[in-house]
Design a protein around this motif. Structure first.
Motif, PDB file in Angstrom:
ATOM      1  N   LEU A  24      43.056 -13.795  21.447  1.00 51.04           N
ATOM      2  CA  LEU A  24      44.250 -13.962  22.267  1.00 51.04           C
ATOM      3  C   LEU A  24      45.461 -14.314  21.405  1.00 51.04           C
ATOM      4  O   LEU A  24      46.569 -13.827  21.654  1.00 51.04           O
ATOM      5  N   ARG A  25      45.258 -15.139  20.387  1.00 49.86           N
ATOM      6  CA  ARG A  25      46.345 -15.466  19.467  1.00 49.86           C
ATOM      7  C   ARG A  25      46.797 -14.220  18.709  1.00 49.86           C
ATOM      8  O   ARG A  25      47.992 -14.004  18.499  1.00 49.86           O
ATOM      9  N   ALA A  26      45.846 -13.399  18.300  1.00 46.35           N
ATOM     10  CA  ALA A  26      46.180 -12.171  17.576  1.00 46.35           C
ATOM     11  C   ALA A  26      46.982 -11.222  18.462  1.00 46.35           C
ATOM     12  O   ALA A  26      47.959 -10.610  18.013  1.00 46.35           O
ATOM     13  N   ILE A  27      46.601 -11.102  19.709  1.00 47.23           N
ATOM     14  CA  ILE A  27      47.341 -10.255  20.647  1.00 47.23           C
ATOM     15  C   ILE A  27      48.748 -10.803  20.843  1.00 47.23           C
ATOM     16  O   ILE A  27      49.726 -10.045  20.865  1.00 47.23           O
ATOM     17  N   GLY A  28      48.874 -12.112  20.962  1.00 51.15           N
ATOM     18  CA  GLY A  28      50.189 -12.738  21.120  1.00 51.15           C
ATOM     19  C   GLY A  28      51.085 -12.477  19.917  1.00 51.15           C
ATOM     20  O   GLY A  28      52.270 -12.158  20.072  1.00 51.15           O
ATOM     21  N   ARG A  29      50.516 -12.609  18.710  1.00 48.36           N
ATOM     22  CA  ARG A  29      51.298 -12.331  17.494  1.00 48.36           C
ATOM     23  C   ARG A  29      51.717 -10.866  17.437  1.00 48.36           C
ATOM     24  O   ARG A  29      52.847 -10.548  17.061  1.00 48.36           O
ATOM     25  N   ALA A  30      50.834  -9.967  17.832  1.00 48.75           N
ATOM     26  CA  ALA A  30      51.154  -8.538  17.822  1.00 48.75           C
ATOM     27  C   ALA A  30      52.276  -8.230  18.811  1.00 48.75           C
ATOM     28  O   ALA A  30      53.197  -7.464  18.499  1.00 48.75           O
ATOM     29  N   MET A  31      52.231  -8.839  19.990  1.00 47.23           N
ATOM     30  CA  MET A  31      53.282  -8.625  20.986  1.00 47.23           C
ATOM     31  C   MET A  31      54.617  -9.185  20.497  1.00 47.23           C
ATOM     32  O   MET A  31      55.670  -8.559  20.691  1.00 47.23           O
ATOM     33  N   GLU A  32      54.581 -10.331  19.858  1.00 46.18           N
ATOM     34  CA  GLU A  32      55.801 -10.930  19.322  1.00 46.18           C
ATOM     35  C   GLU A  32      56.395 -10.048  18.219  1.00 46.18           C
ATOM     36  O   GLU A  32      57.602  -9.797  18.197  1.00 46.18           O
ATOM     37  N   ASN A  33      55.538  -9.551  17.329  1.00 44.69           N
ATOM     38  CA  ASN A  33      56.010  -8.667  16.260  1.00 44.69           C
ATOM     39  C   ASN A  33      56.582  -7.369  16.817  1.00 44.69           C
ATOM     40  O   ASN A  33      57.576  -6.852  16.312  1.00 44.69           O
ATOM     41  N   PHE A  34      55.971  -6.850  17.876  1.00 41.92           N
ATOM     42  CA  PHE A  34      56.481  -5.638  18.505  1.00 41.92           C
ATOM     43  C   PHE A  34      57.856  -5.886  19.119  1.00 41.92           C
ATOM     44  O   PHE A  34      58.764  -5.072  18.982  1.00 41.92           O
ATOM     45  N   ALA A  35      58.022  -7.014  19.787  1.00 41.26           N
ATOM     46  CA  ALA A  35      59.316  -7.339  20.407  1.00 41.26           C
ATOM     47  C   ALA A  35      60.403  -7.488  19.354  1.00 41.26           C
ATOM     48  O   ALA A  35      61.518  -6.995  19.524  1.00 41.26           O
ATOM     49  N   ILE A  36      60.088  -8.135  18.246  1.00 42.45           N
ATOM     50  CA  ILE A  36      61.060  -8.297  17.168  1.00 42.45           C
ATOM     51  C   ILE A  36      61.406  -6.938  16.578  1.00 42.45           C
ATOM     52  O   ILE A  36      62.570  -6.617  16.368  1.00 42.45           O
ATOM     53  N   SER A  37      60.398  -6.140  16.333  1.00 47.33           N
ATOM     54  CA  SER A  37      60.615  -4.819  15.758  1.00 47.33           C
ATOM     55  C   SER A  37      61.450  -3.956  16.686  1.00 47.33           C
ATOM     56  O   SER A  37      62.348  -3.236  16.244  1.00 47.33           O
ATOM     57  N   ALA A  39      63.677  -4.930  18.942  1.00 49.58           N
ATOM     58  CA  ALA A  39      65.048  -5.425  18.959  1.00 49.58           C
ATOM     59  C   ALA A  39      65.795  -4.966  17.702  1.00 49.58           C
ATOM     60  O   ALA A  39      66.972  -4.594  17.759  1.00 49.58           O
ATOM     61  N   ARG A  40      65.133  -4.984  16.575  1.00 47.35           N
ATOM     62  CA  ARG A  40      65.752  -4.523  15.329  1.00 47.35           C
ATOM     63  C   ARG A  40      66.061  -3.037  15.400  1.00 47.35           C
ATOM     64  O   ARG A  40      67.128  -2.591  14.962  1.00 47.35           O
ATOM     65  N   THR A  41      65.143  -2.267  15.943  1.00 46.09           N
ATOM     66  CA  THR A  41      65.358  -0.828  16.075  1.00 46.09           C
ATOM     67  C   THR A  41      66.558  -0.546  16.968  1.00 46.09           C
ATOM     68  O   THR A  41      67.394   0.304  16.647  1.00 46.09           O
ATOM     69  N   GLN A  42      66.660  -1.268  18.070  1.00 49.52           N
ATOM     70  CA  GLN A  42      67.793  -1.080  18.969  1.00 49.52           C
ATOM     71  C   GLN A  42      69.104  -1.433  18.274  1.00 49.52           C
ATOM     72  O   GLN A  42      70.108  -0.723  18.425  1.00 49.52           O
ATOM     73  N   ALA A  43      69.120  -2.513  17.511  1.00 49.73           N
ATOM     74  CA  ALA A  43      70.329  -2.917  16.801  1.00 49.73           C
ATOM     75  C   ALA A  43      70.734  -1.851  15.778  1.00 49.73           C
ATOM     76  O   ALA A  43      71.919  -1.520  15.660  1.00 49.73           O
ATOM     77  N   LEU A  44      69.755  -1.309  15.072  1.00 50.29           N
ATOM     78  CA  LEU A  44      70.060  -0.261  14.091  1.00 50.29           C
ATOM     79  C   LEU A  44      70.582   1.006  14.763  1.00 50.29           C
ATOM     80  O   LEU A  44      71.492   1.666  14.247  1.00 50.29           O
TER      81      LEU A  44
END
Length: 74
Positions: A24-37, A39-44
């Motif tokens: 569950l922690r691994a899934i949470g980290r993956a979701m957080e990394n996806f959200a950050i990624s 947001a960065r893509t949208q900004a670019l």
């Protein structure tokens, strides 16, 4: 009771808790990394959509704008 890799004892309850929570922690980290990624893509994409003449009017290059946008990312 069993031993952890660092030779400390762990109860069956603690072992079961870790067994359940680790994925569950691994899934949470993956979701957080996806959200950050994402947001960065949208900004670019927004920076890339700025017309060259408007960008020149600000006195900044695209690289400087990208650097400024992501300055506080860590």
């Amino acid at each position: 009771m069993t031993l952890r890799p660092d030779n400390t004892l762990i109860s069956n309850r603690e072992m079961l808790t870790e067994l359940v929570l680790t994925p569950l922690r691994a899934i949470g980290r993956a979701m957080e990394n996806f959200a950050i990624s994402n947001a960065r893509t949208q900004a670019l994409q927004e920076i890339a959509a700025i017309p060259d003449d408007k960008l020149a009017a600000t006195g900044m290059t695209r690289a400087e704008l990208i650097s400024r946008t992501f300055r506080h990312d860590g």
